[in-house]
Design a protein around this motif. Structure first.
Motif, PDB file in Angstrom:
ATOM      1  N   MET A  28       0.836  -1.207   0.000  1.00  9.30           N
ATOM      2  CA  MET A  28       0.000   0.000   0.000  1.00  9.30           C
ATOM      3  C   MET A  28       0.870   1.256   0.000  1.00  9.30           C
ATOM      4  O   MET A  28       0.553   2.234  -0.682  1.00  9.30           O
ATOM      5  CB  MET A  28      -0.945   0.010   1.206  1.00  9.30           C
ATOM      6  N   SER A  29       1.985   1.253   0.734  1.00 11.96           N
ATOM      7  CA  SER A  29       2.858   2.427   0.728  1.00 11.96           C
ATOM      8  C   SER A  29       3.495   2.609  -0.646  1.00 11.96           C
ATOM      9  O   SER A  29       3.679   3.737  -1.107  1.00 11.96           O
ATOM     10  CB  SER A  29       3.915   2.357   1.840  1.00 11.96           C
ATOM     11  N   ASN A  30       3.791   1.500  -1.345  1.00 12.72           N
ATOM     12  CA  ASN A  30       4.306   1.606  -2.713  1.00 12.72           C
ATOM     13  C   ASN A  30       3.274   2.232  -3.646  1.00 12.72           C
ATOM     14  O   ASN A  30       3.618   3.043  -4.512  1.00 12.72           O
ATOM     15  CB  ASN A  30       4.710   0.228  -3.252  1.00 12.72           C
ATOM     16  N   ILE A  31       2.020   1.858  -3.481  1.00 16.39           N
ATOM     17  CA  ILE A  31       0.954   2.431  -4.306  1.00 16.39           C
ATOM     18  C   ILE A  31       0.831   3.923  -4.038  1.00 16.39           C
ATOM     19  O   ILE A  31       0.726   4.740  -4.961  1.00 16.39           O
ATOM     20  CB  ILE A  31      -0.383   1.700  -4.059  1.00 16.39           C
ATOM     21  N   MET A  57      -0.744  12.881  -8.256  1.00 18.69           N
ATOM     22  CA  MET A  57      -2.038  12.869  -7.586  1.00 18.69           C
ATOM     23  C   MET A  57      -1.913  13.561  -6.232  1.00 18.69           C
ATOM     24  O   MET A  57      -0.962  13.333  -5.495  1.00 18.69           O
ATOM     25  CB  MET A  57      -2.548  11.439  -7.387  1.00 18.69           C
ATOM     26  N   SER A  58      -2.880  14.398  -5.929  1.00 18.71           N
ATOM     27  CA  SER A  58      -2.856  15.130  -4.666  1.00 18.71           C
ATOM     28  C   SER A  58      -3.211  14.209  -3.508  1.00 18.71           C
ATOM     29  O   SER A  58      -3.794  13.136  -3.705  1.00 18.71           O
ATOM     30  CB  SER A  58      -3.860  16.288  -4.707  1.00 18.71           C
ATOM     31  N   ASP A  59      -2.878  14.648  -2.313  1.00 18.85           N
ATOM     32  CA  ASP A  59      -3.251  13.874  -1.122  1.00 18.85           C
ATOM     33  C   ASP A  59      -4.761  13.718  -1.058  1.00 18.85           C
ATOM     34  O   ASP A  59      -5.268  12.636  -0.739  1.00 18.85           O
ATOM     35  CB  ASP A  59      -2.737  14.561   0.142  1.00 18.85           C
ATOM     36  N   MET A 107      -8.753   6.467   2.117  1.00 13.86           N
ATOM     37  CA  MET A 107      -7.862   6.620   3.271  1.00 13.86           C
ATOM     38  C   MET A 107      -8.205   7.903   4.010  1.00 13.86           C
ATOM     39  O   MET A 107      -8.668   8.858   3.415  1.00 13.86           O
ATOM     40  CB  MET A 107      -6.405   6.741   2.808  1.00 13.86           C
ATOM     41  N   ASP A 108      -7.929   7.900   5.299  1.00 13.48           N
ATOM     42  CA  ASP A 108      -7.992   9.166   6.021  1.00 13.48           C
ATOM     43  C   ASP A 108      -6.585   9.757   6.044  1.00 13.48           C
ATOM     44  O   ASP A 108      -5.610   9.117   5.636  1.00 13.48           O
ATOM     45  CB  ASP A 108      -8.587   9.000   7.422  1.00 13.48           C
ATOM     46  N   LYS A 109      -6.483  10.997   6.509  1.00 12.62           N
ATOM     47  CA  LYS A 109      -5.194  11.710   6.452  1.00 12.62           C
ATOM     48  C   LYS A 109      -4.120  11.022   7.282  1.00 12.62           C
ATOM     49  O   LYS A 109      -2.960  10.985   6.893  1.00 12.62           O
ATOM     50  CB  LYS A 109      -5.365  13.165   6.865  1.00 12.62           C
ATOM     51  N   ASP A 110      -4.489  10.430   8.415  1.00 12.03           N
ATOM     52  CA  ASP A 110      -3.502   9.754   9.261  1.00 12.03           C
ATOM     53  C   ASP A 110      -2.930   8.518   8.575  1.00 12.03           C
ATOM     54  O   ASP A 110      -1.728   8.265   8.630  1.00 12.03           O
ATOM     55  CB  ASP A 110      -4.121   9.363  10.608  1.00 12.03           C
ATOM     56  N   GLU A 111      -3.794   7.738   7.923  1.00 13.47           N
ATOM     57  CA  GLU A 111      -3.317   6.553   7.217  1.00 13.47           C
ATOM     58  C   GLU A 111      -2.401   6.943   6.066  1.00 13.47           C
ATOM     59  O   GLU A 111      -1.349   6.330   5.858  1.00 13.47           O
ATOM     60  CB  GLU A 111      -4.504   5.744   6.693  1.00 13.47           C
ATOM     61  N   LEU A 112      -2.777   7.977   5.322  1.00 17.66           N
ATOM     62  CA  LEU A 112      -1.943   8.432   4.217  1.00 17.66           C
ATOM     63  C   LEU A 112      -0.580   8.892   4.727  1.00 17.66           C
ATOM     64  O   LEU A 112       0.454   8.528   4.170  1.00 17.66           O
ATOM     65  CB  LEU A 112      -2.634   9.562   3.444  1.00 17.66           C
ATOM     66  N   LEU A 113      -0.571   9.645   5.809  1.00 19.83           N
ATOM     67  CA  LEU A 113       0.690  10.107   6.382  1.00 19.83           C
ATOM     68  C   LEU A 113       1.552   8.921   6.818  1.00 19.83           C
ATOM     69  O   LEU A 113       2.745   8.875   6.532  1.00 19.83           O
ATOM     70  CB  LEU A 113       0.431  11.051   7.561  1.00 19.83           C
ATOM     71  N   LYS A 132       3.063   7.196   3.824  1.00 22.94           N
ATOM     72  CA  LYS A 132       4.151   8.001   3.251  1.00 22.94           C
ATOM     73  C   LYS A 132       5.405   7.876   4.131  1.00 22.94           C
ATOM     74  O   LYS A 132       6.511   7.789   3.617  1.00 22.94           O
ATOM     75  CB  LYS A 132       3.733   9.458   3.108  1.00 22.94           C
ATOM     76  N   GLN A 133       5.216   7.864   5.435  1.00 25.64           N
ATOM     77  CA  GLN A 133       6.361   7.730   6.341  1.00 25.64           C
ATOM     78  C   GLN A 133       7.019   6.367   6.188  1.00 25.64           C
ATOM     79  O   GLN A 133       8.235   6.251   6.190  1.00 25.64           O
ATOM     80  CB  GLN A 133       5.918   7.943   7.789  1.00 25.64           C
TER      81      GLN A 133
END
Length: 173
Positions: A118-121, A130-132, A141-147, A150-151
């Motif tokens: 998922m992090s690779n995607i 693509m924007s967040d 995804m919610d913002k926390d999962e996306l962050l 990315k981390q």
């Protein structure tokens, strides 16, 4: 001996009014994933039929797998109207205990998403421009999962030109 034919080769369109839920499905889908499922069905159509057992006495189809796809049609006017109230269904003929185990097998076979994949995607979508907000909306995804994803990827480029804090781009639709 008759050659076996999988139920998926006999998909039928059943009026949603003839479909009923079972009373044993332990699977629960959180509201954000239900929204994503509705979006998926809206954007892609029904790509998988619901699995049902036909109840001859009442002329009903009891869900074995696909309860949440069924619920989307029951609760989404736009999908109900587009599909003319018809749910794609395959039928299996099994006794109750075997239907229950089929439900569990279907649920467990779906598994969970691999965090690394998922992090690779997310990384690839970010690199593609693509924007967040787009990623959150289209992947559910919610913002926390996306962050977090990315981390995990550890790629500084995913954070390039980003101010840290609660910007408008991080707002959820």
């Amino acid at each position: 001996m008759e050659k076996y034919k999988s139920p998926v080769y006999n998909v039928i369109a059943v009026p949603i009014e003839k479909v009923v839920a079972n009373n044993y499905n332990p699977n629960i889908v959180a509201p954000p994933e239900m929204k994503l499922l509705e979006l998926s069905i809206w954007e892609d159509g029904y790509t998988m039929p619901c699995v049902c057992y036909y109840i001859h006495g009442s002329d009903q189809y009891e869900i074995v797998d696909g309860f949440h796809r069924y619920m989307v049609m029951k609760t989404s006017r736009r999908i109900y109207e587009r599909e003319n109230g018809m749910l794609p269904v395959t039928v299996i003929d099994k006794d109750l205990s075997n239907r229950m185990t089929s439900t569990i097998r279907h649920n467990r076979a779906r598994g969970m998403h691999n965090v690394e994949l998922m992090s690779n995607i997310v990384a690839e979508l970010t690199r593609s421009g693509m924007s967040d907000a787009w990623i959150m909306r289209n992947i559910g995804m919610d913002k926390d999962e996306l962050l977090r994803l990315k981390q995990i990827s550890g790629l500084a480029e995913l954070f390039a030109n980003k101010e840290f804090g609660m910007s408008d781009e991080w707002s959820e639709d």
